[in-house]
Design a protein around this motif. Structure first.
Motif, PDB file in Angstrom:
ATOM      1  N   ASP A 102     -39.444  48.562  24.313  1.00  0.00           N
ATOM      2  CA  ASP A 102     -39.161  47.416  25.171  1.00  0.00           C
ATOM      3  C   ASP A 102     -40.202  47.441  26.285  1.00  0.00           C
ATOM      4  O   ASP A 102     -41.149  48.216  26.232  1.00  0.00           O
ATOM      5  CB  ASP A 102     -37.707  47.394  25.671  1.00  0.00           C
ATOM      6  CG  ASP A 102     -37.322  48.599  26.503  1.00  0.00           C
ATOM      7  OD1 ASP A 102     -38.203  49.164  27.182  1.00  0.00           O
ATOM      8  OD2 ASP A 102     -36.143  48.966  26.479  1.00  0.00           O
ATOM      9  N   GLU A 103     -40.033  46.614  27.305  1.00  0.00           N
ATOM     10  CA  GLU A 103     -41.080  46.467  28.308  1.00  0.00           C
ATOM     11  C   GLU A 103     -41.398  47.767  29.057  1.00  0.00           C
ATOM     12  O   GLU A 103     -42.551  48.104  29.271  1.00  0.00           O
ATOM     13  CB  GLU A 103     -40.659  45.384  29.302  1.00  0.00           C
ATOM     14  CG  GLU A 103     -41.795  44.842  30.117  1.00  0.00           C
ATOM     15  CD  GLU A 103     -41.372  43.668  30.959  1.00  0.00           C
ATOM     16  OE1 GLU A 103     -41.342  43.835  32.188  1.00  0.00           O
ATOM     17  OE2 GLU A 103     -41.063  42.609  30.387  1.00  0.00           O
ATOM     18  N   GLY A 104     -40.358  48.501  29.440  1.00  0.00           N
ATOM     19  CA  GLY A 104     -40.585  49.651  30.297  1.00  0.00           C
ATOM     20  C   GLY A 104     -40.271  51.004  29.690  1.00  0.00           C
ATOM     21  O   GLY A 104     -40.383  52.020  30.364  1.00  0.00           O
ATOM     22  N   SER A 105     -39.869  51.042  28.419  1.00  0.00           N
ATOM     23  CA  SER A 105     -39.554  52.320  27.784  1.00  0.00           C
ATOM     24  C   SER A 105     -39.766  52.209  26.285  1.00  0.00           C
ATOM     25  O   SER A 105     -39.951  51.120  25.750  1.00  0.00           O
ATOM     26  CB  SER A 105     -38.109  52.749  28.082  1.00  0.00           C
ATOM     27  OG  SER A 105     -37.193  51.891  27.450  1.00  0.00           O
TER      28      SER A 105
ATOM     29  N   LYS B 129     -46.659  50.025  20.897  1.00  0.00           N
ATOM     30  CA  LYS B 129     -46.004  49.227  19.860  1.00  0.00           C
ATOM     31  C   LYS B 129     -45.417  50.170  18.807  1.00  0.00           C
ATOM     32  O   LYS B 129     -45.800  51.341  18.731  1.00  0.00           O
ATOM     33  CB  LYS B 129     -46.959  48.217  19.245  1.00  0.00           C
ATOM     34  CG  LYS B 129     -48.226  48.794  18.679  1.00  0.00           C
ATOM     35  CD  LYS B 129     -49.212  47.679  18.361  1.00  0.00           C
ATOM     36  CE  LYS B 129     -50.506  48.196  17.805  1.00  0.00           C
ATOM     37  NZ  LYS B 129     -51.150  49.265  18.505  1.00  0.00           N
TER      38      LYS B 129
ATOM     39  N   GLY C 228     -43.650  51.623  27.934  1.00  0.00           N
ATOM     40  CA  GLY C 228     -43.316  50.735  26.816  1.00  0.00           C
ATOM     41  C   GLY C 228     -44.410  49.714  26.569  1.00  0.00           C
ATOM     42  O   GLY C 228     -45.601  49.991  26.744  1.00  0.00           O
ATOM     43  N   SER C 229     -43.997  48.493  26.193  1.00  0.00           N
ATOM     44  CA  SER C 229     -44.955  47.463  25.809  1.00  0.00           C
ATOM     45  C   SER C 229     -45.872  47.057  26.963  1.00  0.00           C
ATOM     46  O   SER C 229     -47.007  46.656  26.740  1.00  0.00           O
ATOM     47  CB  SER C 229     -44.221  46.233  25.256  1.00  0.00           C
ATOM     48  OG  SER C 229     -43.360  45.688  26.235  1.00  0.00           O
ATOM     49  N   ARG C 230     -45.388  47.181  28.197  1.00  0.00           N
ATOM     50  CA  ARG C 230     -46.233  46.869  29.354  1.00  0.00           C
ATOM     51  C   ARG C 230     -47.463  47.779  29.383  1.00  0.00           C
ATOM     52  O   ARG C 230     -48.515  47.393  29.866  1.00  0.00           O
ATOM     53  CB  ARG C 230     -45.431  47.060  30.643  1.00  0.00           C
ATOM     54  CG  ARG C 230     -45.598  45.967  31.636  1.00  0.00           C
ATOM     55  CD  ARG C 230     -44.840  46.236  32.909  1.00  0.00           C
ATOM     56  NE  ARG C 230     -43.776  47.217  32.702  1.00  0.00           N
ATOM     57  CZ  ARG C 230     -42.610  47.207  33.310  1.00  0.00           C
ATOM     58  NH1 ARG C 230     -42.335  46.288  34.170  1.00  0.00           N
ATOM     59  NH2 ARG C 230     -41.722  48.131  33.079  1.00  0.00           N
TER      60      ARG C 230
END
Length: 88
Positions: A64-67, A25, A19-21
């Motif tokens: 999201d952060e992780g997916s 985007k 994801g975003s990490r």
């Protein structure tokens, strides 16, 4: 960027494990591939190369952060475990 398909719906919606990490985007496009043949050195059995079969293109719609979630377009249905990566 590369990751794996974590869930694949019949309508072509995929959830991936990055994801975003990882810098994704909304609007990003990723290649979806399935591992085909693995070519090994006959002497050492070390993997020399992996021949991947293209499945399609994933367009990211939610992150999201992780997916991330996206819509698949292309040749065939994706499966859990298929590889997603930024186009080369």
């Amino acid at each position: 960027v590369s990751g794996l398909v974590a869930d694949a719906s019949p309508d072509g919606t995929l959830i991936i494990n990055i994801g975003s990490r990882a810098g994704l985007k909304v609007g990003d496009k990723l290649d979806v591939k399935r591992q085909g043949r693995v070519v090994r050195d006959p002497a050492t059995q070390k993997v020399l190369r992996s021949i991947d079969d293209p499945v399609g293109t994933l367009t990211i719609t939610e992150v999201d952060e992780g997916s991330a979630v996206g819509k698949l377009s292309g040749a065939g249905p994706a499966k859990v475990g298929d590889v997603v990566a930024t186009p080369k």
